[in-house]
Design a protein around this motif. Sequence first.
Motif, PDB file in Angstrom:
ATOM      1  N   GLU A  26      -2.231  31.984  27.391  1.00  0.00           N
ATOM      2  CA  GLU A  26      -2.767  31.975  28.764  1.00  0.00           C
ATOM      3  C   GLU A  26      -3.126  33.389  29.221  1.00  0.00           C
ATOM      4  O   GLU A  26      -4.150  33.596  29.891  1.00  0.00           O
ATOM      5  N   LYS A  27      -2.311  34.363  28.855  1.00  0.00           N
ATOM      6  CA  LYS A  27      -2.581  35.746  29.263  1.00  0.00           C
ATOM      7  C   LYS A  27      -3.896  36.237  28.671  1.00  0.00           C
ATOM      8  O   LYS A  27      -4.753  36.786  29.386  1.00  0.00           O
ATOM      9  N   PHE A  28      -4.101  36.034  27.374  1.00  0.00           N
ATOM     10  CA  PHE A  28      -5.303  36.565  26.734  1.00  0.00           C
ATOM     11  C   PHE A  28      -6.545  35.759  27.101  1.00  0.00           C
ATOM     12  O   PHE A  28      -7.638  36.337  27.168  1.00  0.00           O
ATOM     13  N   ILE A  29      -6.399  34.467  27.353  1.00  0.00           N
ATOM     14  CA  ILE A  29      -7.562  33.694  27.807  1.00  0.00           C
ATOM     15  C   ILE A  29      -8.020  34.193  29.169  1.00  0.00           C
ATOM     16  O   ILE A  29      -9.230  34.357  29.427  1.00  0.00           O
ATOM     17  N   ILE A  87      -9.399  24.886  30.879  1.00  0.00           N
ATOM     18  CA  ILE A  87     -10.345  24.500  29.837  1.00  0.00           C
ATOM     19  C   ILE A  87     -11.722  25.125  30.099  1.00  0.00           C
ATOM     20  O   ILE A  87     -12.460  25.443  29.144  1.00  0.00           O
ATOM     21  N   ASP A  88     -12.078  25.345  31.366  1.00  0.00           N
ATOM     22  CA  ASP A  88     -13.336  26.034  31.675  1.00  0.00           C
ATOM     23  C   ASP A  88     -13.318  27.459  31.132  1.00  0.00           C
ATOM     24  O   ASP A  88     -14.313  27.948  30.578  1.00  0.00           O
ATOM     25  N   LYS A  89     -12.196  28.130  31.302  1.00  0.00           N
ATOM     26  CA  LYS A  89     -12.071  29.494  30.769  1.00  0.00           C
ATOM     27  C   LYS A  89     -12.170  29.494  29.250  1.00  0.00           C
ATOM     28  O   LYS A  89     -12.794  30.392  28.655  1.00  0.00           O
ATOM     29  N   ILE A  90     -11.564  28.497  28.619  1.00  0.00           N
ATOM     30  CA  ILE A  90     -11.615  28.422  27.155  1.00  0.00           C
ATOM     31  C   ILE A  90     -13.052  28.254  26.673  1.00  0.00           C
ATOM     32  O   ILE A  90     -13.479  28.908  25.711  1.00  0.00           O
ATOM     33  N   VAL A  91     -13.820  27.396  27.324  1.00  0.00           N
ATOM     34  CA  VAL A  91     -15.217  27.173  26.916  1.00  0.00           C
ATOM     35  C   VAL A  91     -16.024  28.460  27.064  1.00  0.00           C
ATOM     36  O   VAL A  91     -16.808  28.829  26.174  1.00  0.00           O
ATOM     37  N   VAL A  92     -15.857  29.166  28.166  1.00  0.00           N
ATOM     38  CA  VAL A  92     -16.600  30.417  28.387  1.00  0.00           C
ATOM     39  C   VAL A  92     -16.213  31.463  27.349  1.00  0.00           C
ATOM     40  O   VAL A  92     -17.075  32.165  26.790  1.00  0.00           O
ATOM     41  N   VAL A  93     -14.926  31.587  27.047  1.00  0.00           N
ATOM     42  CA  VAL A  93     -14.464  32.559  26.053  1.00  0.00           C
ATOM     43  C   VAL A  93     -15.027  32.229  24.674  1.00  0.00           C
ATOM     44  O   VAL A  93     -15.471  33.123  23.936  1.00  0.00           O
ATOM     45  N   CYS A  94     -15.041  30.956  24.316  1.00  0.00           N
ATOM     46  CA  CYS A  94     -15.599  30.565  23.014  1.00  0.00           C
ATOM     47  C   CYS A  94     -17.086  30.883  22.934  1.00  0.00           C
ATOM     48  O   CYS A  94     -17.588  31.318  21.884  1.00  0.00           O
ATOM     49  N   CYS A  95     -17.806  30.702  24.022  1.00  0.00           N
ATOM     50  CA  CYS A  95     -19.229  31.063  24.044  1.00  0.00           C
ATOM     51  C   CYS A  95     -19.424  32.568  23.869  1.00  0.00           C
ATOM     52  O   CYS A  95     -20.335  33.016  23.149  1.00  0.00           O
ATOM     53  N   CYS A  96     -18.571  33.361  24.496  1.00  0.00           N
ATOM     54  CA  CYS A  96     -18.664  34.817  24.348  1.00  0.00           C
ATOM     55  C   CYS A  96     -18.374  35.249  22.914  1.00  0.00           C
ATOM     56  O   CYS A  96     -19.070  36.107  22.360  1.00  0.00           O
TER      57      CYS A  96
END
Length: 435
Positions: free
Chosen positions: A219-222, A414-423
């Motif tokens: 959670e911290k790194f996401i 889950i929104d943050k996860i999707v954005v991070v994966c796109c980056c």
Amino acid sequence: MLVDKLQPKQVVDTYGGKKKDFLKTCIGDKMTPDLIQEQDISTNIKEESVAEVFNVEPVNYTTLNDMEQTFIPEMKNDPFQKEITSLQHQLQQTTLERDAALRKVEMLSASIEELLVKRQQAELTAFDALEKLKLSKSMLHQLKQDKEMILYYTGLSSFDLLSDIFYALHPVLHHDPRFKISLKEQFILTLMKLRLNLGNKDFAYRFDIHRTTVKRYIEKFIDVMYVRLPPALLLLPDSKASKLTMPLSFRKHYPNIIAILDCFEINCEMHSNIIDKASCYSKYKSHHTAKYMVSMTPQGSINFCSKGFVGRSTDVEIVRQSEFVKYVREGDQANHGFLIGEEIEALGATLVTPAFKGLRPQLEGSETEFSRIVSNERIHIERGIGNLRKKYTILRGPIKIPEMNIDFNRNAFIDKIVVVCCCLMNAMPSMVPPW
């Protein structure tokens, strides 16, 4: 007792004259110095007169040998002499034994110090060997040595790229000496979660930490990546730069295109609330899903990702509510598979979509050729979404209900996860060929 009763003054008066130490002659060491007066005592003192004064018999010792012959036999017959001699012998023996014991103690102390030094060196050697063994078995060390391994576990092409992303995050990270693993290992753990979607218990066994600790690290790194990465890796390119680097196929047919739009869905767990359950059900997937819209440039990089929507939402509703139209400029072209032409045309841009048959029996030849060209260009966004979900398996689902809850900024985890994966996907080489 006669000496004690003697009056020194009378003796001096009687034998006046020069000073003479007559006390040693008459009574030896029994006379005290107080009897000696600072007056002249006559040199003609007779032994008989001294004897008469002290009422003792005179004794004449002409030499020191005479005194030894007189007193030494008496000392040899002394009953305490043997005991004194025995004790002196015992003292001498004890002194010798003590000296020997002290020398032995010094030798033992030196041996103990030498053994302590050897033990300390052995402990340091064993500790270094253990650290080397831990380092050789650590995930960080193994990823440095194996390029295929880092691609499999993190989805990144090289360890240098991983280090560059980590150092971009490092200024806002706080190192705590109580951490059992380093910050870089925590970052690798997070990438492994995105890449392989392993369980927290699996990470707990791999990194020898508790499951709740695994969850906190992820959670911290996401959160950190969600804030730090999009400004550098998820943005719309400049129109001039986009035209200069545009692939030849787009440059020929759509020279002003800025984005290719499409949506994808992620399976999620079933809600207990009946309204939420009905809202998340997707007829297209026949499952409860969360839906996202993604925009990709002609070069193959993702430049926009919407927040999550329920599976029941239509593509048109998602595009309208995602605020993507704010990034559209006059003269731009957008390739889309669904109808949002009114919103795009109101901004002076053009929406390019395949031809629809409608109520006609079939499409005309020109429309078929136009739809074929559009589909050939739109295939890149479909490939991009496919690679995104293939590379980061966490986007395949299922999404847990707590991850869909929004925070005070109205962002779900889950929104943050999707954005991070796109980056992270944009950090990799593009899949679109330059021709």
